[in-house]
Each structure stands twice: as structure tokens, then as C-alpha cells.
Write an enzyme that holds these catalytic residues in place. Sequence first.
Site, PDB file in Angstrom:
ATOM      1  N   LYS A 220      -9.788 -41.020  70.666  1.00 30.83           N
ATOM      2  CA  LYS A 220     -11.029 -41.760  70.476  1.00 30.83           C
ATOM      3  C   LYS A 220     -12.060 -41.545  71.598  1.00 30.83           C
ATOM      4  O   LYS A 220     -11.761 -40.921  72.606  1.00 30.83           O
ATOM      5  CB  LYS A 220     -10.706 -43.264  70.353  1.00 30.83           C
ATOM      6  CG  LYS A 220      -9.791 -43.579  69.160  1.00 30.83           C
ATOM      7  CD  LYS A 220     -10.386 -43.102  67.855  1.00 30.83           C
ATOM      8  CE  LYS A 220      -9.657 -43.607  66.630  1.00 30.83           C
ATOM      9  NZ  LYS A 220      -8.288 -43.110  66.506  1.00 30.83           N
TER      10      LYS A 220
HETATM   11  C1  PLP Z   1     -10.896 -46.081  61.414  1.00 30.58           C
HETATM   12  C2  PLP Z   1      -9.615 -46.338  62.182  1.00 30.58           C
HETATM   13  N1  PLP Z   1      -9.072 -47.564  62.169  1.00 30.58           N
HETATM   14  C3  PLP Z   1      -7.941 -47.851  62.842  1.00 30.58           C
HETATM   15  C4  PLP Z   1      -7.277 -46.892  63.571  1.00 30.58           C
HETATM   16  C5  PLP Z   1      -6.007 -47.241  64.256  1.00 30.58           C
HETATM   17  O1  PLP Z   1      -6.134 -47.130  65.643  1.00 30.58           O
HETATM   18  P1  PLP Z   1      -4.857 -47.182  66.609  1.00 30.58           P
HETATM   19  O2  PLP Z   1      -4.267 -45.812  66.635  1.00 30.58           O
HETATM   20  O3  PLP Z   1      -5.426 -47.550  67.947  1.00 30.58           O
HETATM   21  O4  PLP Z   1      -3.936 -48.214  66.086  1.00 30.58           O
HETATM   22  C6  PLP Z   1      -7.805 -45.600  63.636  1.00 30.58           C
HETATM   23  C7  PLP Z   1      -7.118 -44.544  64.400  1.00 30.58           C
HETATM   24  O5  PLP Z   1      -7.159 -43.376  64.137  1.00 30.58           O
HETATM   25  C8  PLP Z   1      -9.004 -45.306  62.908  1.00 30.58           C
HETATM   26  O6  PLP Z   1      -9.539 -44.084  62.925  1.00 30.58           O
END
Ligand code: PLP
Length: 439
Positions: A220
Site C-alpha cells: 500500500k
Molecule cells: C480495497 C481493499 N480493502 C481491504 C484490503 C485488506 O487490507 P489488509 O491486507 O491490510 O487486511 C485490501 C488489501 O489489499 C484492499 O485492497
Amino acid sequence: MKNASLAMNGGPRAVRALKPGPTKLGREELAELIDLWAFSPANRRKLLAILWSEKNLHGPHLFRYYNPRPSKVLAAERLFAKFIGVEHTLAVNSCTSALIASFRALGIGMGDEVIVPGYTFFATAATVCACNAIPVIADVDDTLTLDPKDVERKITKRTKAIAVVHMRGAPAQMDEIMKLARRHKLAVVEDVAQACGGSYKGRMLGAIGSTGCFSFDFYKILNCGEGGFVTTNREWLYTRAQSWHDTAACWRPNRYASERREGELFCGENYRMSELQGAVALAQIRKAGKFLKGYRANRDRILTALRLPEGVALRRLADPAGDTGVCIVLFLPDVERTQWALKALKAEGVPAGGVYDSEVKDWHIYRYWEHVMERKAVAPDGLPWSGVPKSELPRYRPEMCPRTLDYLSRAILVDVKWSYSAADCRGIAAGINKVLREV
Ligand SMILES: Cc1ncc(COP(=O)(O)O)c(C=O)c1O
């Protein structure tokens, strides 16, 4: 008979003073961390020599609460609140956790529905199921974010919230979404995992809906390996999210106090962020401005040099000024030309990718969410699906969001990095122009 030798009766103490011994965390642990950074062998040796020469080294306290030194997690929360422009932030261990904590804080549970876009990372829908609620999938439009018209069509008596996702770095159509939410009395959970630092009409993403959910995973805009934040302006939602993320508000400031009002205390899970992640997140938040400036400058360099032929369109942006710039999305006229262009761009070395070619699985597209499409349950109770009469469950079908599939099958995503040089951007634009002239 009073025993005068007992300390409680004035006798000498059996234990005078316990000396604080060495901490459990010391040199070896820091040496492992140094190993994670790619120092030259000579500098690595110097660093390790300094480490071993330090007398009375006091290891860190990696638990955010009751840290005798100022907590890095708390500092990261405070700085992130300032950056996003919200009253409250809660550091958690992922955006998945942030989403669950948000839904739980909003009181979403069995029998409730949450509208999610058909194009988002699967976590947005999976976390609804984790709360025993039902994800209802709506189309995205040419912004690649929720189509407000389809959201309205999908609202039922069970709908409790809209999980709006700012996809691929760009803001969703928040005016329309918020208007719908107000009209139907729905909560809005902003999934900002992919658009940290973006804004919509002057307001930072994550500060508009009921809560904002951020990811700090390795991929990210800001990252600390694994991590995330919940942002909100509502103290009650913060308190409840804190409770959920902390087993049952175990470590809140006045930890044994009874609840101030019903709904403050309940059994939760453990999503706490450690001081290791907090320290890295804090440094990353300080660098957010530099990263965003780089992404936007490089996006603009590429965009100004692009010559798009007729029939090729850029993604519509709900607010161009609020785009983070991490990605440029092009739509081609049809699938065949998109597939050809992707091959040609790859050969030119342009960092571009497709989204949907109906053969390769991608967790960002609803039709591959087998767990939802086939209503999988983790336990014999059949939840979340058994929480709603069968006749009232959404009918999940691979072709249920045709516009989403159409846009995704014609989309080309050009990856923008904050660190590209001007020459990199010129090369990328030249490669795209060269290929698009031939489509
Ligand atoms: C749009 C979106 N929501 C939620 C997530 C979940 O994030 P995390 O990996 O921090 O749980 C991601 C991760 O790729 C995402 O792209």
C-alpha cells in the site's frame, strides 16, 4: 499470638528489593531487525559492533499499552488523525481488522446486509461475512468505484451500511453515496486501503463516512508490513471499535470501569498493533506528503505526454484533485484490442496490467469470490447465510454485475511509482503512445 518476625508486624522484610534483571528483548532481537535492512556487509558489522558494545542495554516494551516509554502506536495514531483530519484514529493490525471493527462498532450482525462493490479486494466482502452479515454486490461504473444508481437498486429493508471503496487510488462518488445513505439512514464505511492520502472535494478520504478503514500492508501507499487504521469523528464508534479490537476493552485507560452506557462493553477479538509496526507506521506517515507529491507529479508527467486515439478513454475521476496518482486507468473499445495492447505494452516494458480476461482468477473481482458465490460457511451453523430466510438471500451469479465485468475486461492499469524519474515517465508515455497508435 502476634508473630513479631512477620513484616506486617514490624519484622524485617524477607525480600529487600528485586533488582530489575535484563529485559527479555535485547541485542539479538535488534540484530535480527538490522538484518531485515540491506546494509552493506561492512556497515552491518559496524552496527552489530555498536550494538554489542552498549552496556546495560534496555530492550523495548513492544506492547502499546503501559509502555514506560512514549508509545509509537499512540504517536502514529495522533499523527494519522492530523493527516486525515479526524477526531479519532485506532491503530489495528490490518485493514481487514479495521473493516470488521468498523462493522462491529456500527452494530452490524446477523441478518443485516452491507452493500459492497463488485470490484474491490475480497476483504471488503469477506469482513461483512465475518460479522455474520450478508454482502450485497453492486456494480461499479467508469470510475471503477460504486455506481450510486446500482447501490440504490440494491437497498432492501435489511441494508445497514454501504462499504464504499476508493479503488486504485481514486475517490468514489461520495456526494451521491452520502446522499443515499442519509435518505435511507445507512452507515457508510469507507475502505481507503488503496487510496491513503486521497481526498474528495477538499475532504480527506476516511473523514467523510461513518468510519474510514486503512491498510498499511506491504503493497500500500504507506506500509508497516501489516497494519491498518480506523478513522472516525464519532467518539462512540471509536470507543466500540477500540473495544472490539482489544478483546473486550481490556486495556482501555480505566480498564475495570463499568460501561458508561449500554453497548460500550462486549466480547471482542485482538487486533492490536505492536510497537514494532507502530514505529514503522509513524515513520511512514511522516513521509506521506513526499510519496503523494511524487505519485501525483509522475502521473501528471505521463498524462501530459499521452496522445490517446479516438475510442480510448481515461477512467472518469469523481474528483481529479483528490486522486492519489498511484495508477492511470485506460479503457479500450473492446476485449480483443485490450488483450493485444496488454501484450504490446509488456513487450515495450510499460508497467501495465489488465484486470479481467475471464480466465485468470483475481480476488478483486466478485465473480471469483467462490466463498460468497457458493455461500460457504465456516461452521455447521451455516452462518452468515442461515441468518436470513433463503428466499431473501441475494442471488449470486457470475454475470450479476455485467457493467463491472465490461469495464474491467477493457481496463488497462498503468502502475505509477513515486520514485520514477522524468525519463522513466517519458519512456512509459512513449510506450503507451506507440502501442495505442496501433490499436
Ligand atoms: C480495497 C481493499 N480493502 C481491504 C484490503 C485488506 O487490507 P489488509 O491486507 O491490510 O487486511 C485490501 C488489501 O489489499 C484492499 O485492497
